[in-house]
Design an enzyme around this catalytic site. Structure first.
Site, PDB file in Angstrom:
ATOM      1  N   HIS A  49       0.994  -1.216  -0.001  1.00 34.10           N
ATOM      2  CA  HIS A  49      -0.028   0.093   0.059  1.00 34.10           C
ATOM      3  C   HIS A  49       0.920   1.229  -0.126  1.00 34.10           C
ATOM      4  O   HIS A  49       1.940   1.314   0.589  1.00 34.10           O
ATOM      5  CB  HIS A  49      -1.084   0.054   1.221  1.00 34.10           C
TER       6      HIS A  49
ATOM      7  N   ASP B  34       6.573   1.053   6.540  1.00 39.45           N
ATOM      8  CA  ASP B  34       5.133   0.730   6.339  1.00 39.45           C
ATOM      9  C   ASP B  34       4.098   1.770   5.622  1.00 39.45           C
ATOM     10  O   ASP B  34       3.957   2.747   6.013  1.00 39.45           O
ATOM     11  CB  ASP B  34       4.614   0.678   7.943  1.00 39.45           C
TER      12      ASP B  34
ATOM     13  N   GLU C 199      -4.646   2.351   2.855  1.00 42.40           N
ATOM     14  CA  GLU C 199      -4.765   1.269   3.831  1.00 42.40           C
ATOM     15  C   GLU C 199      -4.860   1.632   5.430  1.00 42.40           C
ATOM     16  O   GLU C 199      -5.768   1.071   6.092  1.00 42.40           O
ATOM     17  CB  GLU C 199      -3.609   0.258   3.678  1.00 42.40           C
ATOM     18  N   GLU C 200      -4.188   2.661   5.746  1.00 45.52           N
ATOM     19  CA  GLU C 200      -3.872   3.068   7.028  1.00 45.52           C
ATOM     20  C   GLU C 200      -5.199   3.696   7.706  1.00 45.52           C
ATOM     21  O   GLU C 200      -5.465   3.904   8.933  1.00 45.52           O
ATOM     22  CB  GLU C 200      -2.853   4.129   7.322  1.00 45.52           C
TER      23      GLU C 200
END
Length: 357
Positions: free
Chosen positions: A66, A180, A212-213
């Protein structure tokens, strides 16, 4: 990790891309994916994939990192020129004070710092109580609200952490913001690169999702676009080895992560056995991982009529902070594992995985 791969990740991790503002990351990914793909597809939220076309009846394999990183959004400007902000993604208040950030404006990035109170000015009660994020502000050095507006600040702009890409004294560890999940973005690119010119027994979609987060949103729309038979999520997960306890999940340098359980997914039995068999057969180091978080697999595996999914991850120390650390041996294991898995996914194998529930 060779210098070309390291340069790829230096570019990816340093690009700004908070949820809903992944445009710079997406532009770079499209440029890189296009070098090795038959074509590029993109959904209307902005998730992007390079496609390697197989036979018309070949299984569809979806691989995704992502693009977004945890960040912030400007919500207002105070009269004295400080910025109020909202978090985008999961932040813990204790990692924020005095951290450097950049606000992405139409005039370019504006440096700032999350304001903090010197200990000399704190009461005893304040010293013993963490500050709420809602009470924090960002200082960009503006004299007042008018000056901040003149600099280019507007509500809605994205804010990202600042941390240079740094090879550490132990050169197998690299420090940066946004591992990330620029890890997954880079691995998707390298997957297509490694398979370029090679015949595949499937149609491969390799790329990255958005948002995504903030709720796995891009994964949901991308899976409806692709309609995959199998899905491999690529994500960085929290290392928990700092205390030296070898029994904790997430040990740097011990191999890729096989996420068997998290709050969004119970790993499909057929996929679990497929990944484990391939790892053991090819002697690729791995470690089991259980998480209280989630990944894009949480949305993809319940899309359409169900999609067997696996997360091929690495662990990263201090994720969801400005400065995170990965181990290059873990990346090498994840890359080798992913290539073996994708090239093994012919129709017979995919059908067998689906039936093994």
């Amino acid at each position: 990790m060779n210098q070309e791969t390291k340069a790829l990740f230096q570019t990816l991790t340093q690009l700004p891309g908070a949820p809903g503002n992944e445009h710079q990351v997406r532009a770079f990914m499209k440029q890189e994916l296009a070098k090795y793909a038959d074509d590029i597809v993109q959904d209307r939220l902005g998730s992007v994939f390079g496609v390697r076309r197989g036979a018309e009846d070949a299984p569809r394999i979806m691989v995704a990192g992502h693009m977004d990183e945890v960040g912030f959004m400007v919500t207002s400007i105070t009269d004295n020129g400080l910025l109020r902000f909202q978090t985008l993604g999961g932040w813990w208040s204790q990692v924020l004070l005095a951290q450097r950030v950049e606000i992405q404006t139409d005039n370019g990035p504006v440096p700032g710092v999350i304001s903090s109170i010197p200990p000399h000015l704190l009461t005893d009660a304040q010293r013993n109580r963490p500050m709420d994020i809602k009470n924090m502000m960002i200082d960009i050095g503006a004299d007042d609200k008018e000056d901040a507006i003149k600099i280019g600040i507007r509500p809605g702009q994205q804010i990202v952490p600042v941390c240079p890409f740094t090879t550490m004294a132990n050169e197998k560890k690299i420090l940066s913001k946004a591992w990330d999940n620029r890890y997954g973005c880079g691995l998707s690119i390298e997957l297509l690169k490694e398979l370029h010119g090679k015949e595949l027994p499937n149609t491969l979609y390799a790329g990255a999702t958005v948002q995504e987060e903030v709720g796995l949103r891009g994964a949901q729309t991308a899976s409806h676009m692709i309609k995959p038979d199998l899905f491999f999520a690529l994500d960085a997960s929290p290392a928990n080895d700092m205390s030296g306890d070898k029994n904790e999940f997430g040990q740097l340098g011990k191999g890729f992560l096989l996420r068997i359980l998290d709050r969004t997914t119970v790993m499909h039995r057929g996929m679990r056995e497929f990944v484990l068999d391939m790892a053991e057969t090819h002697d690729i180091p791995y470690q089991y991982f259980v998480s209280g978080g989630g990944t894009d697999a949480g949305k993809v595996h319940i899309s359409n009529s169900g999609v067997p999914s696996a997360v091929i991850g690495i662990c990263s120390r201090y994720i969801h902070t400005n400065a995170t650390i990965i181990h290059i041996d873990d990346y090498a294991a994840a890359k080798e594992m992913l290539i073996k898995l994708v090239t093994a996914c012919d129709k017979q194998t995919v059908d067998a995985i689906k039936e093994n529930m």
